[in-house]
Design an enzyme around this catalytic site. Structure first.
Site, PDB file in Angstrom:
ATOM      1  N   THR A  27       0.835  -1.198   0.000  1.00 32.23           N
ATOM      2  CA  THR A  27       0.000   0.000   0.000  1.00 32.23           C
ATOM      3  C   THR A  27       0.871   1.251   0.000  1.00 32.23           C
ATOM      4  O   THR A  27       1.704   1.432   0.888  1.00 32.23           O
ATOM      5  CB  THR A  27      -0.939  -0.009   1.212  1.00 32.23           C
ATOM      6  OG1 THR A  27      -1.834  -1.112   1.073  1.00 32.23           O
ATOM      7  CG2 THR A  27      -1.746   1.270   1.301  1.00 32.23           C
ATOM      8  N   TYR A 182      -8.528  -8.258   6.893  1.00 31.71           N
ATOM      9  CA  TYR A 182      -9.534  -7.555   6.111  1.00 31.71           C
ATOM     10  C   TYR A 182     -10.786  -8.421   5.954  1.00 31.71           C
ATOM     11  O   TYR A 182     -10.919  -9.455   6.588  1.00 31.71           O
ATOM     12  CB  TYR A 182      -8.932  -7.097   4.784  1.00 31.71           C
ATOM     13  CG  TYR A 182      -7.776  -6.141   4.992  1.00 31.71           C
ATOM     14  CD1 TYR A 182      -7.943  -4.994   5.773  1.00 31.71           C
ATOM     15  CD2 TYR A 182      -6.513  -6.388   4.474  1.00 31.71           C
ATOM     16  CE1 TYR A 182      -6.888  -4.118   6.001  1.00 31.71           C
ATOM     17  CE2 TYR A 182      -5.450  -5.514   4.697  1.00 31.71           C
ATOM     18  CZ  TYR A 182      -5.649  -4.389   5.465  1.00 31.71           C
ATOM     19  OH  TYR A 182      -4.609  -3.524   5.703  1.00 31.71           O
TER      20      TYR A 182
END
Length: 307
Positions: A27, A182
């Protein structure tokens, strides 16, 4: 016969890669502030790394509700597709291959990052430990809203739509992000999934969401261009499971039925590395290992057939 090593080519599903060095999804929070659109900076970044056998893109949210960090790219609008085309063109110009990682953060978010400041969603209404970073600063995670049973299919469709947009953007394949605390991981582990419907309770039920997402994405791409990422044992955001060996062994057997491009394991603990060996016994396609490997250790697990 030459000994296999990091620089031996490999066929992963329907894709041939020139070496076995994969760039992990990282990310970068570099998408445009308005619209979460990749741009020339992203294209330059990925172009510089096109010598990897396969690039797996930074995690990319399939819906606005799937965002948990500032400035992360999405794959749910036409503008984002056009932005990603800059990236895929750059990588392909250098002879590289790139998969998009499809992402929904679930509860690892905050109302400040959600449309209309709504609650994030999850498998169950259980608050994770930790903090989100928002335009209003560092904010403690909140108790999410549990998805209703009839809402789960809508989220599955968002993964399918994201998979189609990734194809439209020129990617070589996609990776389903089922790891790192997640949304899919939240359904998998019983520490975050205390549902009493068909998505909760037994291991078969808790892996149902993963299966439905995989079915939907494979329907778009074909199994030979779809990978899945799992993270057995990772404790981030107080994630845990009462029997991770049984859970992830079952998940591996389930995923083995597809003929996927690969299964990607994020190894962060000794427990996770032990589970890797059990998964290898149950998963026939290429296994990608990510856990601090240097050249020597990487060549060792390749030579042993573990990865």
């Amino acid at each position: 016969m030459n000994k296999l090593d990091l620089f031996s080519p490999l066929k992963i599903g329907d894709v041939m890669i020139e070496n076995r060095v994969m760039m992990a999804p990282l990310t970068r929070t570099r998408a445009l502030a308005v619209g979460n659109v990749p741009h020339e900076l992203n294209a330059t970044y990925y172009r510089q790394r096109a010598g990897a056998g396969l690039i797996i893109s930074e995690a990319t949210q399939v819906t606005p509700e799937g965002q948990g960090y500032l400035y992360t790219p999405g794959i749910h609008t036409d503008e984002q597709v056009e932005g990603w085309k800059l990236v895929t063109d750059a990588v392909h110009d250098e002879g590289g291959k790139i998969y998009m990682q499809l992402w929904h953060v679930g509860r690892i978010s905050h109302p400040d990052l959600q449309p209309n400041n709504q609650l994030p969603v999850s498998a169950s209404a259980i608050k994770p430990e930790g903090y989100a970073r928002t335009l209003n600063g560092r904010m403690e995670f909140v108790t999410p809203r549990a998805l209703e049973t009839d809402e789960v299919a809508q989220v599955v469709q968002q993964y399918a739509d994201g998979a189609q947009r990734a194809k439209d953007a020129g990617f070589d394949g996609v990776e389903i992000h089922g790891a790192n605390a997640y949304l899919i991981d939240q359904f998998l582990r019983d520490g975050s999934n205390q549902r009493t419907d068909k998505y909760g309770g037994s291991i078969e039920n808790r892996t149902r969401f993963l299966k439905e997402v995989t079915d939907a994405v494979v329907n778009v791409w074909g199994a030979g261009r779809v990978g899945v990422r799992l993270s057995p044992g990772r404790p981030y955001a107080n994630m845990h499971d009462s029997d991770p060996v049984a859970l992830f062994s079952h998940a591996a057997s389930l995923l083995n039925e597809y003929g996927l491009s690969y299964l990607h394991l994020f190894e962060t603990t000794d427990e996770a590395r032990e589970i890797t060996h059990l998964i290898r016994e149950r998963f026939d396609a290429p296994l990608v290992l990510n856990g601090g490997y240097d050249k020597a250790r990487a060549n060792e697990v390749i030579a042993d057939g573990l990865a």
